[in-house]
Design a protein around this motif. Structure first.
Motif, PDB file in Angstrom:
ATOM      1  N   ALA A   1       3.803  -4.137   9.608  1.00 58.66           N
ATOM      2  CA  ALA A   1       3.649  -4.411  11.035  1.00 58.66           C
ATOM      3  C   ALA A   1       2.491  -3.609  11.629  1.00 58.66           C
ATOM      4  CB  ALA A   1       4.951  -4.080  11.767  1.00 58.66           C
ATOM      5  N   SER A   2       2.401  -2.321  11.297  1.00 58.59           N
ATOM      6  CA  SER A   2       1.308  -1.500  11.824  1.00 58.59           C
ATOM      7  C   SER A   2      -0.035  -1.924  11.231  1.00 58.59           C
ATOM      8  CB  SER A   2       1.581  -0.021  11.534  1.00 58.59           C
ATOM      9  OG  SER A   2       1.720   0.219  10.141  1.00 58.59           O
ATOM     10  N   PHE A   3      -0.044  -2.359   9.995  1.00 65.42           N
ATOM     11  CA  PHE A   3      -1.263  -2.843   9.338  1.00 65.42           C
ATOM     12  C   PHE A   3      -1.818  -4.069  10.062  1.00 65.42           C
ATOM     13  CE2 PHE A   3      -2.975  -5.905   6.223  1.00 65.42           C
ATOM     14  CZ  PHE A   3      -4.078  -5.204   5.763  1.00 65.42           C
ATOM     15  N   VAL A   4      -0.956  -5.059  10.285  1.00 66.27           N
ATOM     16  CA  VAL A   4      -1.396  -6.298  10.945  1.00 66.27           C
ATOM     17  C   VAL A   4      -1.783  -6.025  12.393  1.00 66.27           C
ATOM     18  CG1 VAL A   4      -0.667  -8.598  11.691  1.00 66.27           C
ATOM     19  CG2 VAL A   4      -0.005  -7.759   9.426  1.00 66.27           C
ATOM     20  N   LEU A   5      -0.976  -5.244  13.099  1.00 73.33           N
ATOM     21  CA  LEU A   5      -1.265  -4.947  14.503  1.00 73.33           C
ATOM     22  C   LEU A   5      -2.582  -4.179  14.653  1.00 73.33           C
ATOM     23  CD1 LEU A   5      -0.196  -5.184  17.386  1.00 73.33           C
ATOM     24  CD2 LEU A   5       1.003  -3.015  17.049  1.00 73.33           C
ATOM     25  N   THR A   6      -2.816  -3.228  13.746  1.00 67.49           N
ATOM     26  CA  THR A   6      -4.068  -2.463  13.795  1.00 67.49           C
ATOM     27  C   THR A   6      -5.270  -3.358  13.565  1.00 67.49           C
ATOM     28  OG1 THR A   6      -2.987  -0.442  13.019  1.00 67.49           O
ATOM     29  CG2 THR A   6      -5.368  -0.577  12.720  1.00 67.49           C
ATOM     30  N   PHE A   7      -5.167  -4.264  12.589  1.00 67.96           N
ATOM     31  CA  PHE A   7      -6.262  -5.183  12.314  1.00 67.96           C
ATOM     32  C   PHE A   7      -6.547  -6.071  13.522  1.00 67.96           C
ATOM     33  CE2 PHE A   7      -7.468  -9.503  10.955  1.00 67.96           C
ATOM     34  CZ  PHE A   7      -8.728  -9.235  10.439  1.00 67.96           C
ATOM     35  N   VAL A   8      -5.485  -6.618  14.131  1.00 65.83           N
ATOM     36  CA  VAL A   8      -5.669  -7.495  15.287  1.00 65.83           C
ATOM     37  C   VAL A   8      -6.321  -6.741  16.449  1.00 65.83           C
ATOM     38  CG1 VAL A   8      -4.458  -8.843  17.047  1.00 65.83           C
ATOM     39  CG2 VAL A   8      -3.766  -9.026  14.649  1.00 65.83           C
ATOM     40  N   ILE A   9      -5.815  -5.550  16.762  1.00 66.92           N
ATOM     41  CA  ILE A   9      -6.369  -4.762  17.867  1.00 66.92           C
ATOM     42  C   ILE A   9      -7.818  -4.374  17.577  1.00 66.92           C
ATOM     43  CG2 ILE A   9      -6.192  -2.565  19.095  1.00 66.92           C
ATOM     44  CD1 ILE A   9      -3.172  -2.748  18.785  1.00 66.92           C
ATOM     45  N   THR A  10      -8.084  -3.985  16.327  1.00 62.42           N
ATOM     46  CA  THR A  10      -9.447  -3.592  15.954  1.00 62.42           C
ATOM     47  C   THR A  10     -10.411  -4.745  16.119  1.00 62.42           C
ATOM     48  OG1 THR A  10      -8.592  -1.977  14.358  1.00 62.42           O
ATOM     49  CG2 THR A  10     -10.883  -2.657  14.112  1.00 62.42           C
TER      50      THR A  10
ATOM     51  N   VAL B   1      -4.857 -11.773   2.551  1.00 60.26           N
ATOM     52  CA  VAL B   1      -4.202 -11.747   1.244  1.00 60.26           C
ATOM     53  C   VAL B   1      -3.255 -10.555   1.133  1.00 60.26           C
ATOM     54  CG1 VAL B   1      -4.597 -11.418  -1.232  1.00 60.26           C
ATOM     55  CG2 VAL B   1      -6.003 -13.031   0.045  1.00 60.26           C
ATOM     56  N   THR B   2      -3.692  -9.395   1.604  1.00 64.48           N
ATOM     57  CA  THR B   2      -2.849  -8.197   1.556  1.00 64.48           C
ATOM     58  C   THR B   2      -1.574  -8.387   2.361  1.00 64.48           C
ATOM     59  OG1 THR B   2      -4.795  -6.779   1.300  1.00 64.48           O
ATOM     60  CG2 THR B   2      -2.755  -5.724   2.023  1.00 64.48           C
ATOM     61  N   ALA B   3      -1.711  -8.900   3.574  1.00 66.56           N
ATOM     62  CA  ALA B   3      -0.532  -9.129   4.416  1.00 66.56           C
ATOM     63  C   ALA B   3       0.416 -10.132   3.773  1.00 66.56           C
ATOM     64  CB  ALA B   3      -0.972  -9.624   5.795  1.00 66.56           C
ATOM     65  N   ALA B   4      -0.134 -11.174   3.161  1.00 68.78           N
ATOM     66  CA  ALA B   4       0.710 -12.173   2.506  1.00 68.78           C
ATOM     67  C   ALA B   4       1.455 -11.580   1.311  1.00 68.78           C
ATOM     68  CB  ALA B   4      -0.144 -13.363   2.054  1.00 68.78           C
ATOM     69  N   LEU B   5       0.785 -10.754   0.526  1.00 63.13           N
ATOM     70  CA  LEU B   5       1.426 -10.138  -0.637  1.00 63.13           C
ATOM     71  C   LEU B   5       2.556  -9.199  -0.214  1.00 63.13           C
ATOM     72  CD1 LEU B   5      -1.665  -9.312  -2.886  1.00 63.13           C
ATOM     73  CD2 LEU B   5       0.090 -11.029  -3.319  1.00 63.13           C
ATOM     74  N   VAL B   6       2.304  -8.380   0.800  1.00 66.30           N
ATOM     75  CA  VAL B   6       3.347  -7.473   1.272  1.00 66.30           C
ATOM     76  C   VAL B   6       4.511  -8.263   1.859  1.00 66.30           C
ATOM     77  CG1 VAL B   6       3.895  -5.585   2.865  1.00 66.30           C
ATOM     78  CG2 VAL B   6       1.685  -5.639   1.706  1.00 66.30           C
ATOM     79  N   GLY B   7       4.189  -9.364   2.542  1.00 60.93           N
ATOM     80  CA  GLY B   7       5.243 -10.229   3.070  1.00 60.93           C
ATOM     81  C   GLY B   7       6.112 -10.811   1.972  1.00 60.93           C
ATOM     82  N   LEU B   8       5.506 -11.199   0.857  1.00 62.52           N
ATOM     83  CA  LEU B   8       6.276 -11.707  -0.280  1.00 62.52           C
ATOM     84  C   LEU B   8       7.186 -10.628  -0.855  1.00 62.52           C
ATOM     85  CD1 LEU B   8       3.606 -13.867  -2.166  1.00 62.52           C
ATOM     86  CD2 LEU B   8       5.684 -14.695  -1.050  1.00 62.52           C
ATOM     87  N   MET B   9       6.678  -9.410  -0.932  1.00 61.87           N
ATOM     88  CA  MET B   9       7.496  -8.305  -1.447  1.00 61.87           C
ATOM     89  C   MET B   9       8.672  -8.013  -0.516  1.00 61.87           C
ATOM     90  SD  MET B   9       4.550  -5.741  -2.943  1.00 61.87           S
ATOM     91  CE  MET B   9       5.760  -4.591  -3.593  1.00 61.87           C
ATOM     92  N   LEU B  10       8.442  -8.129   0.784  1.00 66.08           N
ATOM     93  CA  LEU B  10       9.540  -7.949   1.734  1.00 66.08           C
ATOM     94  C   LEU B  10      10.581  -9.056   1.595  1.00 66.08           C
ATOM     95  CD1 LEU B  10       7.693  -6.815   4.982  1.00 66.08           C
ATOM     96  CD2 LEU B  10       9.494  -5.561   3.789  1.00 66.08           C
ATOM     97  N   SER B  11      10.127 -10.234   1.164  1.00 61.44           N
ATOM     98  CA  SER B  11      11.039 -11.366   0.996  1.00 61.44           C
ATOM     99  C   SER B  11      11.855 -11.279  -0.283  1.00 61.44           C
ATOM    100  CB  SER B  11      10.238 -12.679   1.009  1.00 61.44           C
ATOM    101  OG  SER B  11       9.535 -12.814   2.225  1.00 61.44           O
TER     102      SER B  11
ATOM    103  N   ILE C   1      -3.920 -13.128  -8.215  1.00 59.78           N
ATOM    104  CA  ILE C   1      -3.303 -12.054  -7.429  1.00 59.78           C
ATOM    105  C   ILE C   1      -1.892 -12.444  -7.004  1.00 59.78           C
ATOM    106  CG2 ILE C   1      -3.446 -10.774  -5.270  1.00 59.78           C
ATOM    107  CD1 ILE C   1      -6.501 -10.960  -5.527  1.00 59.78           C
ATOM    108  N   PHE C   2      -1.745 -13.644  -6.452  1.00 56.02           N
ATOM    109  CA  PHE C   2      -0.411 -14.085  -6.035  1.00 56.02           C
ATOM    110  C   PHE C   2       0.487 -14.340  -7.232  1.00 56.02           C
ATOM    111  CE2 PHE C   2      -2.615 -15.090  -2.043  1.00 56.02           C
ATOM    112  CZ  PHE C   2      -1.716 -14.556  -1.139  1.00 56.02           C
ATOM    113  N   GLY C   3      -0.119 -14.667  -8.373  1.00 59.68           N
ATOM    114  CA  GLY C   3       0.661 -14.910  -9.578  1.00 59.68           C
ATOM    115  C   GLY C   3       1.339 -13.666 -10.110  1.00 59.68           C
ATOM    116  N   VAL C   4       0.816 -12.490  -9.774  1.00 59.09           N
ATOM    117  CA  VAL C   4       1.476 -11.242 -10.158  1.00 59.09           C
ATOM    118  C   VAL C   4       2.827 -11.125  -9.464  1.00 59.09           C
ATOM    119  CG1 VAL C   4       1.310  -8.728 -10.020  1.00 59.09           C
ATOM    120  CG2 VAL C   4      -0.695 -10.065 -10.654  1.00 59.09           C
TER     121      VAL C   4
END
Length: 246
Positions: free
Chosen positions: A22-31, A124-134, A179-182
């Motif tokens: 959440a902080s990663f995505v929010l920081t990117f958007v604000i930046t 890609v980073t946000a999507a990968l972390v989202g998959l791990m959270l899922s 990357i997503f295949g990992v």
């Protein structure tokens, strides 16, 4: 749905990862909002300079990433400290990856065509972390039963097979699928069995004496790029802003 959310997301062990994302995505958007305002000459914001030197936001990003990373390693996953360090790490990672293209090219390419790589890496980073959270974990070793954990040979074989498929997909020029295949083995399998990109190491070596396969690969790559290049660029421009015309 509520049970799935409580089990996979709000689970105490995953809360730091959720906070970091959440902080990663929010920081990117604000930046991105701030730098676009600076670029347009609007608002109270401006470039940070020290002694005439332009200090890019990747600099504080590196500092925060180091602090958050070491703090997370030294803390427990369930304490207040782990949550704080997760947020610090997410903020630092957002600042760093927003200028990924600058690090890659060792040049200020933020508003150039090369700068699009930063947006792609963040997505890609946000999507990968989202998959791990899922509930997905690298190399498909999540949700193993006690019998599977006991039979280490099958686990090692599964990890090795998944890694081999991801590596094959990468050699065929399909970096995103590798990357997503990992995380999702099926994606690596699809990337491994499909035709390689014309400029990939696999195509240069395997298709060198197979003109028909080389021609099919070039035609498929042309059709793929013709279909998806435009929409991908529009999404990148929407997220990160349009590059400066050269």
């Amino acid at each position: 749905m509520g049970h799935w959310w409580a089990r996979n997301i709000i689970e105490p062990g995953k809360l730091p990862l959720l906070l970091a994302l959440a902080s990663f995505v929010l920081t990117f958007v604000i930046t991105r909002i701030v730098v676009r305002l600076i670029r347009a000459g609007r608002g109270p914001f401006g470039n940070v300079k020290a002694g005439g030197l332009h200090v890019h936001h990747v600099v504080p990003g590196v500092v925060l990433t180091v602090i958050g990373g070491f703090g997370a390693v030294g803390s427990d996953r369930h304490g207040f400290g782990s949550a704080v360090f997760a947020v610090v790490f997410g903020i630092g990672a957002g600042l760093v990856l927003d200028e990924f293209a600058l690090i890659l090219h060792l040049d200020d390419v933020y508003w150039s065509e090369e700068g699009r790589k930063s947006v792609e890496v963040v997505v890609v980073t946000a999507a990968l972390v989202g998959l791990m959270l899922s509930g997905f974990l690298p190399f498909g070793v999540d949700d193993l039963s006690d019998d599977e954990l006991y039979d280490r040979a099958s686990v090692i074989l599964g990890v090795g097979l998944n890694f081999g498929l991801a590596l094959l997909a990468l050699s065929k020029g399909k970096a995103r699928m590798a990357i997503f295949g990992v995380i999702v083995p099926l994606v690596a399998l699809v990337g491994a069995v499909r035709l390689a990109r014309p400029a990939s190491p696999w195509a240069r070596r395997v298709y060198r004496r197979r003109p028909r396969a080389r021609a099919r690969a070039q035609l498929r790559a042309y059709r793929h790029d013709l279909r998806w290049a435009g929409p991908r660029r529009r999404i990148q421009d929407l997220i990160g802003g349009k590059p400066t015309p050269q």
